[in-house]
Design a protein around this motif. Sequence first.
Motif, PDB file in Angstrom:
ATOM      1  N   TRP A   1       0.828  -1.206   0.000  1.00  0.00           N
ATOM      2  CA  TRP A   1       0.000   0.000   0.000  1.00  0.00           C
ATOM      3  C   TRP A   1       0.866   1.262   0.000  1.00  0.00           C
ATOM      4  O   TRP A   1       1.969   1.268   0.536  1.00  0.00           O
ATOM      5  CB  TRP A   1      -0.874   0.046   1.257  1.00  0.00           C
ATOM      6  N   GLU A   2       0.305   2.326  -0.554  1.00  0.00           N
ATOM      7  CA  GLU A   2       0.838   3.659  -0.314  1.00  0.00           C
ATOM      8  C   GLU A   2      -0.044   4.296   0.753  1.00  0.00           C
ATOM      9  O   GLU A   2      -1.270   4.285   0.657  1.00  0.00           O
ATOM     10  CB  GLU A   2       0.846   4.524  -1.571  1.00  0.00           C
ATOM     11  N   ILE A   3       0.600   4.844   1.780  1.00  0.00           N
ATOM     12  CA  ILE A   3      -0.100   5.395   2.937  1.00  0.00           C
ATOM     13  C   ILE A   3       0.042   6.913   2.940  1.00  0.00           C
ATOM     14  O   ILE A   3       1.152   7.448   2.759  1.00  0.00           O
ATOM     15  CB  ILE A   3       0.477   4.826   4.253  1.00  0.00           C
ATOM     16  N   ASP A   4      -1.046   7.611   3.155  1.00  0.00           N
ATOM     17  CA  ASP A   4      -0.998   9.068   3.283  1.00  0.00           C
ATOM     18  C   ASP A   4      -0.457   9.418   4.668  1.00  0.00           C
ATOM     19  O   ASP A   4      -1.094   9.097   5.686  1.00  0.00           O
ATOM     20  CB  ASP A   4      -2.405   9.647   3.100  1.00  0.00           C
ATOM     21  N   PRO A   5       0.731  10.074   4.765  1.00  0.00           N
ATOM     22  CA  PRO A   5       1.297  10.380   6.086  1.00  0.00           C
ATOM     23  C   PRO A   5       0.420  11.291   6.935  1.00  0.00           C
ATOM     24  O   PRO A   5       0.582  11.336   8.151  1.00  0.00           O
ATOM     25  CB  PRO A   5       2.627  11.067   5.746  1.00  0.00           C
ATOM     26  N   THR A   6      -0.506  12.004   6.316  1.00  0.00           N
ATOM     27  CA  THR A   6      -1.403  12.848   7.098  1.00  0.00           C
ATOM     28  C   THR A   6      -2.589  12.069   7.643  1.00  0.00           C
ATOM     29  O   THR A   6      -3.286  12.539   8.548  1.00  0.00           O
ATOM     30  CB  THR A   6      -1.948  14.008   6.251  1.00  0.00           C
ATOM     31  N   GLY A   7      -2.844  10.892   7.079  1.00  0.00           N
ATOM     32  CA  GLY A   7      -3.982  10.087   7.491  1.00  0.00           C
ATOM     33  C   GLY A   7      -5.305  10.539   6.935  1.00  0.00           C
ATOM     34  O   GLY A   7      -6.358   9.974   7.264  1.00  0.00           O
ATOM     35  N   LYS A   8      -5.294  11.540   6.049  1.00  0.00           N
ATOM     36  CA  LYS A   8      -6.540  12.076   5.514  1.00  0.00           C
ATOM     37  C   LYS A   8      -7.084  11.254   4.349  1.00  0.00           C
ATOM     38  O   LYS A   8      -8.299  11.187   4.141  1.00  0.00           O
ATOM     39  CB  LYS A   8      -6.333  13.529   5.077  1.00  0.00           C
ATOM     40  N   GLN A   9      -6.187  10.649   3.579  1.00  0.00           N
ATOM     41  CA  GLN A   9      -6.603   9.848   2.432  1.00  0.00           C
ATOM     42  C   GLN A   9      -6.521   8.366   2.773  1.00  0.00           C
ATOM     43  O   GLN A   9      -5.640   7.936   3.520  1.00  0.00           O
ATOM     44  CB  GLN A   9      -5.706  10.148   1.220  1.00  0.00           C
ATOM     45  N   ALA A  10      -7.419   7.579   2.210  1.00  0.00           N
ATOM     46  CA  ALA A  10      -7.393   6.137   2.414  1.00  0.00           C
ATOM     47  C   ALA A  10      -6.152   5.547   1.748  1.00  0.00           C
ATOM     48  O   ALA A  10      -5.666   6.078   0.743  1.00  0.00           O
ATOM     49  CB  ALA A  10      -8.650   5.499   1.834  1.00  0.00           C
ATOM     50  N   PRO A  11      -5.597   4.457   2.286  1.00  0.00           N
ATOM     51  CA  PRO A  11      -4.443   3.822   1.652  1.00  0.00           C
ATOM     52  C   PRO A  11      -4.749   3.421   0.202  1.00  0.00           C
ATOM     53  O   PRO A  11      -5.865   3.018  -0.125  1.00  0.00           O
ATOM     54  CB  PRO A  11      -4.192   2.589   2.519  1.00  0.00           C
ATOM     55  N   ARG A  12      -3.736   3.545  -0.650  1.00  0.00           N
ATOM     56  CA  ARG A  12      -3.873   3.158  -2.060  1.00  0.00           C
ATOM     57  C   ARG A  12      -3.232   1.786  -2.264  1.00  0.00           C
ATOM     58  O   ARG A  12      -2.054   1.594  -1.957  1.00  0.00           O
ATOM     59  CB  ARG A  12      -3.185   4.178  -2.968  1.00  0.00           C
ATOM     60  N   LEU A  13      -3.998   0.831  -2.777  1.00  0.00           N
ATOM     61  CA  LEU A  13      -3.473  -0.508  -3.031  1.00  0.00           C
ATOM     62  C   LEU A  13      -2.555  -0.474  -4.251  1.00  0.00           C
ATOM     63  O   LEU A  13      -2.962  -0.062  -5.344  1.00  0.00           O
ATOM     64  CB  LEU A  13      -4.618  -1.491  -3.261  1.00  0.00           C
ATOM     65  N   ILE A  14      -1.321  -0.911  -4.059  1.00  0.00           N
ATOM     66  CA  ILE A  14      -0.365  -0.984  -5.160  1.00  0.00           C
ATOM     67  C   ILE A  14      -0.379  -2.368  -5.795  1.00  0.00           C
ATOM     68  O   ILE A  14      -0.411  -2.509  -7.017  1.00  0.00           O
ATOM     69  CB  ILE A  14       1.050  -0.650  -4.648  1.00  0.00           C
ATOM     70  N   ALA A  15      -0.350  -3.416  -4.954  1.00  0.00           N
ATOM     71  CA  ALA A  15      -0.343  -4.792  -5.461  1.00  0.00           C
ATOM     72  C   ALA A  15      -0.765  -5.722  -4.332  1.00  0.00           C
ATOM     73  O   ALA A  15      -0.671  -5.377  -3.146  1.00  0.00           O
ATOM     74  CB  ALA A  15       1.041  -5.172  -5.971  1.00  0.00           C
TER      75      ALA A  15
END
Length: 538
Positions: free
Chosen positions: A147-161
């Motif tokens: 996953w890509e994680i938003d360091p601010t916690g405002k956006q949901a994690p983005r699935l990479i694979a």
Amino acid sequence: MKPPFQAAVLAALVSLSSASMAIEYQAPEALVAPSAFKGVHGLAVDQQGRLLAGSVVGSSIYQVDIDSGEVSTLIGPDQGQADDIAIGPNGEMAWTGFQTGKLMMRDNDNAPIREVASGLPGINSLDFNDETGQLYASQVFLGDALWEIDPTGKQAPRLIAKDLGGFNGFEVGSDGWLYGPLWFKGEVVRINPADGTVETVATGFGTPAAANFDSQGNLYAIDTLKGLLKRIDLASGETTNIAQLSSSLDNLAIDSQDRIFVSNMADNSIQQVDPTTGKVRMITSGELAVPAGMALSEDGNALYIADIFAFRKVDTATGEVTDLRRAHGSDIEYPSSVGLSAQRLLLTSLATNTLQVINRNDHTTLQLLHGLQAPSGAVELDNGDIVVSEMASGKLLRLSGPKLDQQSVLTEGLQGPVQMIRGRDGNLYLTEMAGFLTRVDPASGKLERLVKDLQLPEGLSETADGKFVIAEGAAHRLLLVDPANGDKTVLASDLPIGLPPGPVLPPTGIPTGVAVAADGRIFFGSDIDNGLYRLTPK
């Protein structure tokens, strides 16, 4: 060695023989010395040059003095659970709660801790892109995704694979790709975080656990199965052995001086490796990892210990520790209790819901059964059947047949069974979290609660005359209990037992193991400092 705590041993006179001979105990002594961690996992070196280490069971992040080996707690339970730690481009620190499924972060030592992602069970490794500040994290064992994680916690994690094969301890390379091991495939790969493309970098590992770059762009990886630190040639994929270590390696970190640090969960150790010479220096270590349930041999000379990240035997006279199994260097599955019969050793794991049956003579695995409900103990009956206590269901299961695949309920309605033994009279005796010492007839399943109002009773062992020594976790003491009349005598108090359960442990925390020898010696493990202690009659 004197124990690192002030134990107030009461001068109670305890009857431990049929002749009611009074025995007074000496203060507890450490048979195996304590250690700093409860399994050590993720490592990182921050911008201040501090070596940081994470522990899942200990629910803490520790600071380790590289020169002296002194360990102090930087972030304790419950927020400090860390399977891995990463330092961002601005000095921020992020870490993964493997069992909580949360990714935590703080901008500096004085900033508040914040949760930036949740709902990711098995969240394991993580790293920042130092150029862009992007944060990536993987799930392993309890999930399999990147996953890509938003360091601010405002956006949901983005699935990479997903379904990668266990992308464990990874690092962002100078090209922006993520380099790390596929635990279940024996490979080190690189992954493009933009689209999830996977390319093989190196093969031939037993179980690769982590990979990191030094300042010169050299890639190093550890093989936890083989206990090896390797350097990988990125152009050819060829690997070079740098140092032979022990199995159960977990993570590595490389500082600005290109010093390599490697953690080992079974030894509670951190080692420094010189990548040029391969020379290894121990920074801190322990002979036990997280001692839990235990069983004493018939002659009283050997103590078998379910050590969570290992299965070990201890010489009760000298304290010498012998490894029988190590996590990820064998088929052991995080044992939390051990039962002993004439021919077999019976290990159960609260973490993986397993029963492992081991041949006592050659230590080969005879059976490995999954799918139990938090098995907390196992004993063997005269006919070879095995009774397993299930903490989650409150049942005692009877397992029969050559493959132990015939299952029946012996009794139910138990309120959190913790430790179970077979008494000298052939009955089953167990402690229940609700405060009971309980007896069960193995033929009929009849249940009798012999003693009540115990304070979180855990470890249990029978004396030569049919009384029981019980570890009371909530009261931090050992009791002698007479099952005939319920009388209780305090043997020792203010002991280093009774670890709070925290976010990942059962209500008992780490079950405190107890064993009593025929000559009256009492052994118990510490779920606080990870030592093994002995009480000796004066």
